[in-house]
Design a protein around this motif. Structure first.
Motif, PDB file in Angstrom:
ATOM      1  N   PHE A  31      53.071  45.443  32.419  1.00  0.00           N
ATOM      2  CA  PHE A  31      53.485  44.287  33.175  1.00  0.00           C
ATOM      3  C   PHE A  31      53.209  43.032  32.387  1.00  0.00           C
ATOM      4  O   PHE A  31      52.041  42.854  32.130  1.00  0.00           O
ATOM      5  CB  PHE A  31      53.442  44.221  34.454  1.00  0.00           C
ATOM      6  N   THR A  32      54.251  42.140  31.887  1.00  0.00           N
ATOM      7  CA  THR A  32      53.889  40.791  31.624  1.00  0.00           C
ATOM      8  C   THR A  32      54.346  39.862  32.631  1.00  0.00           C
ATOM      9  O   THR A  32      55.308  39.837  33.018  1.00  0.00           O
ATOM     10  CB  THR A  32      54.813  40.614  30.186  1.00  0.00           C
TER      11      THR A  32
ATOM     12  N   CYS B  91      44.803  47.930  34.848  1.00  0.00           N
ATOM     13  CA  CYS B  91      44.209  47.201  33.840  1.00  0.00           C
ATOM     14  C   CYS B  91      44.276  47.986  32.410  1.00  0.00           C
ATOM     15  O   CYS B  91      44.723  49.450  32.640  1.00  0.00           O
ATOM     16  CB  CYS B  91      42.751  46.824  33.934  1.00  0.00           C
ATOM     17  N   PRO B  92      43.997  47.673  31.364  1.00  0.00           N
ATOM     18  CA  PRO B  92      43.526  46.169  31.144  1.00  0.00           C
ATOM     19  C   PRO B  92      44.166  45.035  31.506  1.00  0.00           C
ATOM     20  O   PRO B  92      45.526  45.236  31.885  1.00  0.00           O
ATOM     21  CB  PRO B  92      43.294  46.305  29.596  1.00  0.00           C
TER      22      PRO B  92
ATOM     23  N   ILE C 166      49.796  41.409  43.709  1.00  0.00           N
ATOM     24  CA  ILE C 166      49.964  42.788  43.195  1.00  0.00           C
ATOM     25  C   ILE C 166      49.311  43.557  44.291  1.00  0.00           C
ATOM     26  O   ILE C 166      48.189  43.322  44.514  1.00  0.00           O
ATOM     27  CB  ILE C 166      49.182  43.071  41.717  1.00  0.00           C
ATOM     28  N   PHE C 167      49.918  44.787  44.697  1.00  0.00           N
ATOM     29  CA  PHE C 167      49.237  45.596  45.852  1.00  0.00           C
ATOM     30  C   PHE C 167      49.061  46.906  44.977  1.00  0.00           C
ATOM     31  O   PHE C 167      49.926  47.367  44.430  1.00  0.00           O
ATOM     32  CB  PHE C 167      49.975  45.842  46.966  1.00  0.00           C
ATOM     33  N   LEU C 168      47.564  47.222  44.891  1.00  0.00           N
ATOM     34  CA  LEU C 168      47.244  48.419  44.446  1.00  0.00           C
ATOM     35  C   LEU C 168      46.707  49.426  45.319  1.00  0.00           C
ATOM     36  O   LEU C 168      45.492  49.227  45.938  1.00  0.00           O
ATOM     37  CB  LEU C 168      46.007  48.111  43.183  1.00  0.00           C
TER      38      LEU C 168
ATOM     39  N   GLU D  21      49.022  39.989  30.681  1.00  0.00           N
ATOM     40  CA  GLU D  21      49.429  41.316  30.529  1.00  0.00           C
ATOM     41  C   GLU D  21      48.567  42.015  31.418  1.00  0.00           C
ATOM     42  O   GLU D  21      47.243  42.130  31.526  1.00  0.00           O
ATOM     43  CB  GLU D  21      49.137  41.717  29.083  1.00  0.00           C
ATOM     44  N   PHE D  22      49.333  43.030  32.325  1.00  0.00           N
ATOM     45  CA  PHE D  22      48.685  43.833  33.381  1.00  0.00           C
ATOM     46  C   PHE D  22      49.239  45.288  33.422  1.00  0.00           C
ATOM     47  O   PHE D  22      50.350  45.274  33.470  1.00  0.00           O
ATOM     48  CB  PHE D  22      48.701  43.020  34.797  1.00  0.00           C
ATOM     49  N   TRP D  23      48.324  46.062  33.448  1.00  0.00           N
ATOM     50  CA  TRP D  23      48.753  47.435  33.456  1.00  0.00           C
ATOM     51  C   TRP D  23      48.478  47.923  34.650  1.00  0.00           C
ATOM     52  O   TRP D  23      47.437  47.870  35.321  1.00  0.00           O
ATOM     53  CB  TRP D  23      48.177  48.207  32.457  1.00  0.00           C
TER      54      TRP D  23
END
Length: 161
Positions: free
Chosen positions: A111-112, A128-129, A119-121, A103-105
């Motif tokens: 997002f699961t 997160c979490p 993932i580009f941030l 699980e990524f926020w």
């Protein structure tokens, strides 16, 4: 015979990095980075090698319900640099299968993750979490960014908790 001019740029041992240095006094970095669920293998930043960008490499291990789910990064946070995060499954016959569930926020969107991914941030994007729900086969995880040290700004709603 003298050592190579470039040998210092090859890091083969775990060294104290900025994430380790930011831990509260008395907390052993190994207790945080070598757990039943995951192990940080190598990190790179300005503390490890002067002038290098932040990079971190972690193996996530298969385990049962006594280990997972595990919140690996509880705080929504942002950085003053772009960050790239990767999760890769280790099934050579199906390299896109993560063989796990993470699980990524990103901001307020959950997002699961069940497939290998990058993932580009963008700079300033809260994320997160990060919750590891299941690992059926080893998962290789890394994060990297052009910052010289891992520095995070915790989201306001969590800063006071």
């Amino acid at each position: 015979m003298s050592e190579s001019e470039f040998a210092k740029y090859i890091v083969t041992e775990r060294r104290l990095d900025s994430r380790d240095a930011a831990l509260p006094p008395g907390v052993d970095p190994e207790s945080v980075t070598n757990t039943p669920s995951h192990r940080k293998i190598l990190g790179l930043d300005d503390l490890v090698l002067k002038g290098s960008p932040y990079t971190e490499c972690v193996w996530m291990w298969p385990a049962g319900g006594d280990v997972y789910p595990e919140t690996a990064e509880p705080h929504s946070h942002a950085h003053d640099y772009d960050e790239t995060i990767g999760f890769f499954g280790t099934d050579f016959a199906d390299p896109y299968a993560l063989h796990g569930e993470i699980e990524f926020w990103i901001e307020d969107e959950k997002f699961t993750l069940t497939k290998s991914c990058l993932i580009f941030l963008p700079k300033g994007a809260y994320h997160c979490p990060l919750v590891i729900h299941r690992v059926d086969r080893p998962i290789f995880h890394f994060s990297t960014g052009p910052g010289e040290a891992y520095v995070q700004e915790i989201a306001r709603q969590q800063a006071g908790k």
